[in-house]
Motif scaffolding. Structure first.
Motif, PDB file in Angstrom:
ATOM      1  N   HIS A 136      23.031  29.415  -2.378  1.00  0.00           N
ATOM      2  CA  HIS A 136      22.817  28.289  -1.270  1.00  0.00           C
ATOM      3  C   HIS A 136      22.067  28.548   0.139  1.00  0.00           C
ATOM      4  N   TYR A 137      21.751  29.984   0.406  1.00  0.00           N
ATOM      5  CA  TYR A 137      20.978  30.197   1.209  1.00  0.00           C
ATOM      6  C   TYR A 137      19.535  30.907   0.796  1.00  0.00           C
ATOM      7  N   ARG A 138      19.371  30.305  -0.521  1.00  0.00           N
ATOM      8  CA  ARG A 138      17.938  30.708  -1.100  1.00  0.00           C
ATOM      9  C   ARG A 138      17.399  29.462  -1.757  1.00  0.00           C
ATOM     10  N   HIS A 139      17.937  28.939  -2.795  1.00  0.00           N
ATOM     11  CA  HIS A 139      17.502  27.722  -3.307  1.00  0.00           C
ATOM     12  C   HIS A 139      18.507  26.436  -3.778  1.00  0.00           C
ATOM     13  N   ALA A 140      19.731  26.554  -3.248  1.00  0.00           N
ATOM     14  CA  ALA A 140      20.566  25.482  -3.513  1.00  0.00           C
ATOM     15  C   ALA A 140      21.168  24.945  -2.309  1.00  0.00           C
ATOM     16  N   TRP A 141      20.566  24.872  -1.291  1.00  0.00           N
ATOM     17  CA  TRP A 141      21.096  24.381  -0.190  1.00  0.00           C
ATOM     18  C   TRP A 141      21.184  22.997  -0.273  1.00  0.00           C
ATOM     19  N   LYS A 142      20.355  22.101  -0.812  1.00  0.00           N
ATOM     20  CA  LYS A 142      20.535  20.802  -0.934  1.00  0.00           C
ATOM     21  C   LYS A 142      22.087  20.596  -1.782  1.00  0.00           C
ATOM     22  N   GLU A 143      21.885  21.125  -2.770  1.00  0.00           N
ATOM     23  CA  GLU A 143      23.260  21.152  -3.538  1.00  0.00           C
ATOM     24  C   GLU A 143      24.525  21.303  -2.892  1.00  0.00           C
ATOM     25  N   PHE A 144      24.663  22.287  -2.237  1.00  0.00           N
ATOM     26  CA  PHE A 144      25.784  22.857  -1.218  1.00  0.00           C
ATOM     27  C   PHE A 144      25.857  22.040  -0.071  1.00  0.00           C
ATOM     28  N   SER A 145      24.986  21.598   0.610  1.00  0.00           N
ATOM     29  CA  SER A 145      25.311  20.731   1.799  1.00  0.00           C
ATOM     30  C   SER A 145      25.953  19.225   1.364  1.00  0.00           C
ATOM     31  N   SER A 146      25.323  18.959   0.107  1.00  0.00           N
ATOM     32  CA  SER A 146      25.553  17.377  -0.341  1.00  0.00           C
ATOM     33  C   SER A 146      27.045  17.399  -0.643  1.00  0.00           C
ATOM     34  N   VAL A 147      27.629  18.405  -1.364  1.00  0.00           N
ATOM     35  CA  VAL A 147      28.825  18.432  -1.822  1.00  0.00           C
ATOM     36  C   VAL A 147      29.768  18.678  -0.750  1.00  0.00           C
ATOM     37  N   ASN A 148      29.579  19.715  -0.131  1.00  0.00           N
ATOM     38  CA  ASN A 148      30.503  19.923   1.322  1.00  0.00           C
ATOM     39  C   ASN A 148      30.301  18.755   2.155  1.00  0.00           C
ATOM     40  N   GLY A 149      29.156  18.314   2.509  1.00  0.00           N
ATOM     41  CA  GLY A 149      28.914  17.320   3.409  1.00  0.00           C
ATOM     42  C   GLY A 149      29.542  15.985   3.048  1.00  0.00           C
ATOM     43  N   ALA A 150      29.790  15.707   1.821  1.00  0.00           N
ATOM     44  CA  ALA A 150      30.667  14.826   1.315  1.00  0.00           C
ATOM     45  C   ALA A 150      32.361  14.764   1.492  1.00  0.00           C
ATOM     46  N   ALA A 151      32.594  15.835   1.326  1.00  0.00           N
ATOM     47  CA  ALA A 151      34.104  16.350   1.582  1.00  0.00           C
ATOM     48  C   ALA A 151      34.377  16.388   3.078  1.00  0.00           C
ATOM     49  N   TYR A 152      33.391  16.835   3.961  1.00  0.00           N
ATOM     50  CA  TYR A 152      33.538  16.665   5.470  1.00  0.00           C
ATOM     51  C   TYR A 152      33.829  15.141   5.805  1.00  0.00           C
ATOM     52  N   GLU A 153      32.614  14.320   5.236  1.00  0.00           N
ATOM     53  CA  GLU A 153      32.437  13.161   5.621  1.00  0.00           C
ATOM     54  C   GLU A 153      33.882  12.221   5.206  1.00  0.00           C
ATOM     55  N   ALA A 154      34.153  12.565   3.964  1.00  0.00           N
ATOM     56  CA  ALA A 154      35.332  12.006   3.575  1.00  0.00           C
ATOM     57  C   ALA A 154      36.645  12.097   4.387  1.00  0.00           C
ATOM     58  N   CYS A 155      36.857  13.104   4.831  1.00  0.00           N
ATOM     59  CA  CYS A 155      38.008  13.626   5.532  1.00  0.00           C
ATOM     60  C   CYS A 155      37.778  13.036   7.213  1.00  0.00           C
ATOM     61  N   PHE A 156      36.645  13.215   7.677  1.00  0.00           N
ATOM     62  CA  PHE A 156      36.383  13.184   9.312  1.00  0.00           C
ATOM     63  C   PHE A 156      35.058  12.347   9.880  1.00  0.00           C
ATOM     64  N   GLY A 157      34.444  11.739   8.741  1.00  0.00           N
ATOM     65  CA  GLY A 157      33.414  11.005   9.025  1.00  0.00           C
ATOM     66  C   GLY A 157      32.151  11.564   8.973  1.00  0.00           C
ATOM     67  N   LYS A 158      30.980  10.754   9.082  1.00  0.00           N
ATOM     68  CA  LYS A 158      29.513  10.955   8.925  1.00  0.00           C
ATOM     69  C   LYS A 158      29.185  12.148  10.250  1.00  0.00           C
ATOM     70  N   ASP A 159      29.646  12.013  11.350  1.00  0.00           N
ATOM     71  CA  ASP A 159      29.112  12.596  12.416  1.00  0.00           C
ATOM     72  C   ASP A 159      29.564  14.138  12.200  1.00  0.00           C
ATOM     73  N   ALA A 160      30.894  14.259  12.154  1.00  0.00           N
ATOM     74  CA  ALA A 160      31.352  15.478  11.708  1.00  0.00           C
ATOM     75  C   ALA A 160      30.892  16.366  10.735  1.00  0.00           C
ATOM     76  N   ALA A 161      30.484  15.379   9.494  1.00  0.00           N
ATOM     77  CA  ALA A 161      30.028  16.173   8.457  1.00  0.00           C
ATOM     78  C   ALA A 161      28.459  16.503   8.706  1.00  0.00           C
ATOM     79  N   GLU A 162      27.881  15.886   9.505  1.00  0.00           N
ATOM     80  CA  GLU A 162      26.158  16.338  10.147  1.00  0.00           C
ATOM     81  C   GLU A 162      26.438  17.534  10.857  1.00  0.00           C
ATOM     82  N   ARG A 163      27.441  17.437  11.663  1.00  0.00           N
ATOM     83  CA  ARG A 163      27.575  18.604  12.702  1.00  0.00           C
ATOM     84  C   ARG A 163      27.962  20.071  11.902  1.00  0.00           C
ATOM     85  N   LEU A 164      29.091  19.902  11.117  1.00  0.00           N
ATOM     86  CA  LEU A 164      29.736  21.033  10.678  1.00  0.00           C
ATOM     87  C   LEU A 164      29.079  21.576   9.429  1.00  0.00           C
ATOM     88  N   ILE A 165      28.308  21.015   8.379  1.00  0.00           N
ATOM     89  CA  ILE A 165      27.660  21.585   7.612  1.00  0.00           C
ATOM     90  C   ILE A 165      26.584  22.438   7.761  1.00  0.00           C
TER      91      ILE A 165
END
Length: 301
Positions: A136-165
């Motif tokens: 995910h620091y070479r070629h899979a950042w989009k996948e990594f950030s989307s999966v974990n970003g979705a988990a952040y957003e589900a728990c704490f909202g979109k603003d937190a997801a965009e910041r913490l990812i």
């Protein structure tokens, strides 16, 4: 006064084969043998419990520590996630607590010592998922950030997801913490809040929020201390007989974490360094290789 430490893992009967490797690998190192052993029994069989006790483990059946939507649909194995902020309550009487997921195994005991040393001053000892070899620091950042970003957003909202990812993800699969650290209470509060909204990785998401948003002290350790195999398949050093980082200078891995799909695979394509097959990629099991040495030989009838 002598410091007392405990290593704790847990899971249900379906997870026991992995847990057995985890416990066996702990007990195969001097550092692991120096710790008491605790097991969160989330649905083990009587035979599995007996095996754990023979290894010196104290078994505790965790309760549901939170009430949250959808809890009735979850298996008891999920309690191994929700019980973790309460480990000092489940296993009282220790100064240092080290949690290790059942799908991890210890190759070098110095990783355990690093976790304990990092936690001793009062910080949360963890290994963020960041290394020059990880996909995910070479070629899979989009996948990594989307999966974990979705988990952040589900728990704490979109603003937190965009910041913490944007921060290196703290892996909750192995961590160490002092008994009197304020992190336990802080983590429990965040986890209880997140579970009202989502059951998708809330334990790990809230641990990241605890550090990055709430400012709780954290000591980040090298990735070799908790190596998520799905991010980067280790290399095999035939001369040393060790799994190593897949990049020079090929430092030995301390703890291998069979994350996501890798725990279900009999073998992965592993690049070898040194030895007669140096430079080749060959199938190799990434399970703990020490099990065969601990199991009694069966006499043919």
């Amino acid at each position: 006064m002598t410091e007392k430490g405990i290593a704790i893992t847990g899971g249900d009967a379906a997870y026991f084969e992995l847990m057995r490797d985890c416990i066996g690998s702990l007990r195969s190192t001097a550092e692991g043998r120096g710790l008491a052993l605790g097991v969160l029994d989330c649905g083990l069989t009587d035979e599995q419990r007996a095996w754990c006790r023979a290894e010196g483990a104290t078994l505790v059946v965790p309760q549901w520590d939170f009430d949250f939507p959808g809890r009735a649909k979850l298996k008891d194995g999920y309690k191994a996630l929700t019980a973790r902020p309460f480990l000092p309550r489940y296993f009282p009487g220790f100064d240092l607590y080290l949690w290790i997921d059942g799908d991890c195994w210890v190759q070098q005991g110095d990783a355990l010592s690093l976790f304990l040393a990092a936690a001793r001053p009062g910080a949360l000892a963890v290994a963020p998922e960041i290394h020059r070899s990880m996909r995910h620091y070479r070629h899979a950042w989009k996948e990594f950030s989307s999966v974990n970003g979705a988990a952040y957003e589900a728990c704490f909202g979109k603003d937190a997801a965009e910041r913490l990812i944007r921060y290196p993800l703290i892996n909750a699969g192995v961590f160490a913490l002092k008994v009197d650290a304020p992190h336990w209470t802080g983590w429990a509060g965040l986890l209880g809040e997140a579970l009202q909204r989502s059951t998708d990785m809330p334990d790990q998401i809230t641990l990241n929020v605890l550090v990055y948003d709430k400012g709780f002290a954290c000591e980040p350790l090298p990735s070799r201390c908790n190596w998520p195999v799905h991010h980067a398949t280790p290399a095999w050093d035939a001369e040393r007989g060790l799994f190593v980082e897949p990049a020079m200078p090929y430092d030995p891995l301390g703890i291998l974490h069979l994350t996501i799909y890798t725990k279900r695979l009999a073998a992965l394509d592993v690049r070898e360094i040194n030895g007669p097959h140096g430079g080749e990629v060959r199938p190799r099991s990434l399970r703990w290789p020490g099990r065969a040495l601990r199991e009694p030989r069966r006499t043919a009838i």
